[in-house]
Scaffold this active site. Structure first.
Site, PDB file in Angstrom:
ATOM      1  N   GLU A   1      20.627  43.075  50.046  1.00  0.00           N
ATOM      2  CA  GLU A   1      19.193  43.230  49.795  1.00  0.00           C
ATOM      3  C   GLU A   1      18.575  41.935  49.298  1.00  0.00           C
ATOM      4  OE1 GLU A   1      17.100  45.864  50.331  1.00  0.00           O
ATOM      5  OE2 GLU A   1      18.772  46.799  51.367  1.00  0.00           O
TER       6      GLU A   1
ATOM      7  N   HIS B   1      31.440  41.201  45.289  1.00  0.00           N
ATOM      8  CA  HIS B   1      31.237  40.219  44.243  1.00  0.00           C
ATOM      9  C   HIS B   1      32.230  40.508  43.136  1.00  0.00           C
ATOM     10  CE1 HIS B   1      27.563  39.314  46.384  1.00  0.00           C
ATOM     11  NE2 HIS B   1      27.252  40.592  46.339  1.00  0.00           N
TER      12      HIS B   1
ATOM     13  N   ARG C   1      25.424  45.392  41.330  1.00  0.00           N
ATOM     14  CA  ARG C   1      25.619  46.029  42.644  1.00  0.00           C
ATOM     15  C   ARG C   1      26.774  45.312  43.332  1.00  0.00           C
ATOM     16  NH1 ARG C   1      19.933  45.859  42.287  1.00  0.00           N
ATOM     17  NH2 ARG C   1      19.034  47.945  42.073  1.00  0.00           N
TER      18      ARG C   1
ATOM     19  N   ASP D   1      23.335  39.882  46.971  1.00  0.00           N
ATOM     20  CA  ASP D   1      23.848  40.952  47.826  1.00  0.00           C
ATOM     21  C   ASP D   1      23.007  41.011  49.094  1.00  0.00           C
ATOM     22  OD1 ASP D   1      21.484  41.991  46.912  1.00  0.00           O
ATOM     23  OD2 ASP D   1      22.327  43.851  46.117  1.00  0.00           O
TER      24      ASP D   1
ATOM     25  N   GLU E   1      13.495  38.008  42.040  1.00  0.00           N
ATOM     26  CA  GLU E   1      12.817  39.273  42.314  1.00  0.00           C
ATOM     27  C   GLU E   1      11.862  39.715  41.215  1.00  0.00           C
ATOM     28  OE1 GLU E   1      16.798  40.233  44.460  1.00  0.00           O
ATOM     29  OE2 GLU E   1      16.183  39.004  42.796  1.00  0.00           O
TER      30      GLU E   1
ATOM     31  N   ASP F   1      18.835  38.172  44.391  1.00  0.00           N
ATOM     32  CA  ASP F   1      20.142  38.745  44.041  1.00  0.00           C
ATOM     33  C   ASP F   1      21.230  38.408  45.060  1.00  0.00           C
ATOM     34  OD1 ASP F   1      19.247  39.840  41.709  1.00  0.00           O
ATOM     35  OD2 ASP F   1      18.904  41.835  42.522  1.00  0.00           O
TER      36      ASP F   1
ATOM     37  N   TYR G   1      26.307  40.749  37.823  1.00  0.00           N
ATOM     38  CA  TYR G   1      25.516  41.529  38.776  1.00  0.00           C
ATOM     39  C   TYR G   1      26.110  42.913  38.960  1.00  0.00           C
ATOM     40  CZ  TYR G   1      22.534  42.512  42.751  1.00  0.00           C
ATOM     41  OH  TYR G   1      21.601  43.071  43.595  1.00  0.00           O
TER      42      TYR G   1
END
Length: 882
Positions: free
Chosen positions: A84, A343, A298, A82, A7, A80, A296
């Protein structure tokens, strides 16, 4: 070289170091596609077809990836781990396929890593997979739901409730929590009660405090002593009797550490301990993650990888000793409702490195990393061992009994490292230490004190307690909490005051409207149930279009039912709903909605063009009575109604203070056809607008204040208050270009500064400005940039020393002395500043042999005036989807 896409450019740089020259690592700069913000982007009549569009500032990033694929036909999506991140990978694959950069023979794989470390990245590369479509479909469902709610419900608000901005699927439910808490506070009535405490002493003279728990043979409840008279009787009952220690009971107790951080608990603790908002905490955590310092951020998981558990235990043993390591590792059960979106917990990637070892220069990063590091170690440490003691002191006739409690910390365990914060202050007598007390010994009375108390209303939410409550209700998910809480503040539905969230008039009206006409869609159970359905989609157990269809069928019908509503009908309905709050019964039994000014009109809620609400008389314009939105007496605290608060009159003009779009201001006289712009002046930030009086308003309206003609050129010098505070203005003479503004130190100087002082300040400003273009003084020469060449120097700046390299100027943190700065630290500061600016130019290369002159063409620097370069948006964008 395979093309790896992540990203953000910061992450790309870190991963590129781990993968080496055999890979091309590029950044997508967040999402590359989104739904156009116009009607029809989601079409329920066409099986919820979604029309995606590559954002204008993302086209060049997609092109860069496409150009790289033209050289090497292999794509690795490493966004990432997740929902998103999965969606960004899917968008990239779709966009590149549409422009035919991905061909039939192009190998496309998806890799995820929970931490940006060399081992984690290499492990991920060894185990590629395909894009997880159930996770993507859960994303598509959320985006479609949010779009359908926003683009169908918001227009209803605009038409039926003037001043309302928009409504979101989850933000509205979050706003409801804040509004209902405020209404609880307003409806609260304090209740008086008393307690009695005594300072007692052992025969050895050691003192301790005990609380009255039994009086006249009856066990006391919280409200049994209702007033001062009863409290004094209780004091007499104690003072008139001899007291003896009836029993001493000591019990062992244990305290275990909290689980490691997940997203919501990190946001809560960062708010409690540092006052960080949810968005700020996540932004800081993002930078720590991209630098490879933490896993990570989130996540809704609290489990920890086995190797991390063992690393934590080893670090604890090395730092604190074997007695702080429990015999077996602590295991924490994952609370995530959907394992695919869960996670590992948020933890350091290297347990041996504390904040000092990382040498972090950003203060927020230091604080947050220290919090994460301590919480992670603490969660694997031995529990604290305590001894809790309860002492009962009684009179011989057993008419009076008092209790003293305390504890002794026998072994600190995890408390040596970390203790979880509390949302609100709590006084706990159990934390006190008691002296040695023996059963049967007398308890001498040193003093007996009655204490008056009043019950307290429930506290307003902080961002931490709001996130905690949303988590308890199952509203939203970890990745969305920060954007939800931020959005309701950006829309001015809620304001933050001393870290507490307070609903604005607009927010209260929106919730009153939604609860009347769309009650189902701001329901806690409905919203939580919809979240569960979306979790089922991401787990592959439900069809996302079936979820959308069920929602849209009922929601579209509810929208249609409001089409014939008139604004007056809506406002009257809200009046009825809010009547207990706005018009509580009068003590004398008179009509609470009768206008106190004219005695004939009825009071009702009205809305102003500015979007604010107020209470006005139905006999307007004959009767101009208004008061602030809220119950009677709300205006007594200085609240300013939309038509302004009257401060008095001057020279026949009404002087009022208003709440304006850009802040409070004072105004002389009303707005009329002849005088559409009456004299106005902004209220300084240091002056509370609710407390401003007529004298202060007249002082403000006298501005700008002429000090006199400048002695050198005869041009008038003025004192005024501007956007950035008090200042002097010396306009340009006919022979000069521009003019001079100089800051004043205080507001008082605006009204008192004389010509001598003004000339001095203006001269100093001219002198400092006149040095523009002159070479800054070099404090130290550090040498050539180790990676890209070019001199790196420490310069003397107006606001302190800074590092200069090529076009980049990076300010030195206050805690670092210019004389102690190393080249390594300087390079890090330069990199951070270059990343923030979004443009980083390499130092000019050394001169080589003359080459052929290339064809002339426009460069990227020849951009439109005032247009920021797209690279300036080099952030890991996550949309405020909910």
């Amino acid at each position: 070289m395979p093309v790896v896409v992540v990203e953000s450019p910061a992450k790309a740089k870190t991963i590129n170091k781990y993968l080496g020259p055999d890979y091309t690592v590029l950044a997508s700069y967040g999402h590359v596609r989104d739904l156009p913000p116009k009607d029809g982007s989601v079409d329920p009549d066409q099986d919820f077809d979604m029309k995606w569009e590559v954002a204008s500032d993302s086209k060049k990033h997609v092109k860069a990836i496409a150009d790289a694929l033209a050289k090497d036909n292999a794509l690795i999506l490493a966004t990432d781990p997740d929902r998103e991140g999965e969606a960004i990978s899917w968008h990239l694959q779709e966009a590149l396929t549409k422009r035919k950069s991905i061909k039939k023979d192009t190998p496309v794989s998806r890799v995820t890593f929970n931490a940006i470390t060399k081992a984690a990245v290499e492990e991920a590369m060894a185990h590629p997979r395909q894009v997880d479509m159930p996770l993507v479909e859960a994303y598509l469902a959320r985006r479609a739901l949010d779009y359908l709610v926003g683009f169908n419900l918001s227009p209803v608000l605009w038409r039926k409730l003037p001043g309302a901005k928009s409504a979101g699927r989850v933000q509205s439910v979050c706003l409801r929590l804040i509004v209902e808490r405020e209404m609880e506070i307003e409806a609260f009535r304090a209740r008086e009660y008393w307690s009695v405490k005594a300072l007692l002493a052992t025969p050895r003279g050691q003192e301790y405090e005990a609380r009255l728990t039994l009086l006249a043979g009856k066990k006391l409840d919280k409200f049994d002593i209702e007033n001062e008279t009863q409290a004094e009787l209780a004091v007499q009952a104690i003072t008139s009797r001899d007291l003896t220690v009836k029993s001493v009971e000591a019990k062992p107790a244990n305290r275990n550490p909290s689980a490691p951080f997940m997203t919501s608990t990190l946001q809560q603790e960062a708010s409690r301990k540092f006052g960080m908002g949810a968005r700020q905490a996540m932004s800081v955590a993002q930078r720590l993650y991209e630098a490879g310092h933490i896993t990570y951020m989130r996540t809704d998981g609290i489990d920890m990888a086995p190797e991390a558990v063992h690393a934590a235990r080893d670090a604890i043993k090395d730092r604190f000793g074997a007695e702080y390591v429990p015999s077996s590792p602590r295991m924490y059960k994952n609370k995530a409702k959907n394992a695919q979106e869960a996670h590992e917990c948020i933890r350091p990637t290297d347990m041996t490195k504390d904040t000092a070892a990382l040498k972090l220069m950003d203060a927020d990063q230091r604080k947050l990393y220290d919090l994460i590091w301590k919480r992670t170690l603490a969660c694997q440490m031995e529990g604290a061992r305590l001894e809790r003691t309860t002492v009962i002191v009684a009179s011989k006739d057993e008419q009076v009994e008092m209790r003293a409690t305390g504890q002794v910390l026998l072994f600190d365990g995890f408390l040596r490292v970390y203790e979880e914060g509390r949302d609100d202050a709590v006084t706990d007598d159990d934390d006190k230490r008691l002296p040695q007390i023996s059963q049967g010994e007398p308890a001498a009375k040193r003093s007996v004190t009655p204490e008056q108390h009043f019950t307290q209303p429930p506290p307003r939410y902080t961002e931490a307690t709001l996130v905690k409550r949303m988590e308890e209700l199952g509203i939203g998910r970890p990745s969305t909490y920060a954007s939800i809480v931020t959005t309701i503040q950006d829309r001015e539905y809620v304001r933050k005051d001393k870290n507490r969230l307070i609903p604005e008039d607009k927010g209260r009206l929106v919730i009153a409207f939604l609860q009347n006409y769309f009650r189902k869609y701001v329901g806690y159970d409905f919203t939580a149930g919809l979240e569960d359905e979306l979790d089922q989609v991401s787990a592959g157990d439900a069809d996302y279009k079936a979820v959308l269809n069920r929602f849209w069928r009922d929601f579209s019908a509810a929208i249609a039912e409001t089409s014939d509503l008139r604004i007056t009908e809506v406002l009257e309905k809200i009046n009825e709903v809010l009547e207990p709050h706005l018009f509580p019964p009068n003590e004398d039994g008179t009509d609470p909605r009768l206008c106190p000014n004219c005695g004939a009109g009825r009071l009702s809620m009205r809305t102003a063009r500015s979007g604010g609400a107020f209470i006005g008389c139905s006999n307007y314009p004959e009767c101009r009575y208004t008061r602030a939105f809220g119950p009677p007496g709300a205006e007594d605290d200085g609240a300013i109604p939309p038509d302004g608060k009257l401060l008095g009159e001057d020279a026949g003009d009404e002087i009022r203070v208003f709440k304006g779009r850009f802040g409070p201001y004072v105004q002389r006289g009303p707005v009329t056809e002849e005088n559409k712009k009456p004299p106005r002046q902004s209220v300084p930030k240091d002056w509370p607008p609710q407390e401003i009086d007529l004298a202060q308003a007249l002082k403000l309206l006298s501005l700008p204040r002429p000090i006199g003609p400048h002695p050198e050129d005869g041009v008038m010098v003025w004192a005024n208050i501007g956007r950035y505070g008090p200042y002097l203005k010396h306009a340009a003479s006919t022979s000069e270009r521009g003019g001079t503004n100089a800051n004043l130190e205080s507001l008082d100087e605006v009204f008192t500064v004389g010509m001598n002082r003004a000339v001095q300040l203006l001269a100093e400003k001219v002198a400092s400005r006149g040095g523009r273009g002159a070479a800054a003084k070099t404090l130290r020469e550090l040498g050539e940039h180790p990676d890209e060449g070019g001199p790196v120097n420490i310069m003397e700046g107006k606001y302190g020393p800074y590092v200069k390299w090529d076009k980049v100027n990076a300010t030195l943190p206050k805690e670092i002395e210019a004389t102690a700065l190393t080249m390594e630290q300087a390079v890090e500061l330069i990199a951070e500043k270059a990343a923030k600016k979004g443009t980083r130019r390499k130092a000019a290369p050394k001169k080589k042999a003359p080459a052929k002159k290339p064809a002339t063409r426009k460069t990227a620097s020849a951009k439109a005036p005032g247009k920021k370069p797209a690279a300036a948006k080099a952030t890991d964008k996550k949309p405020a989807a909910e």
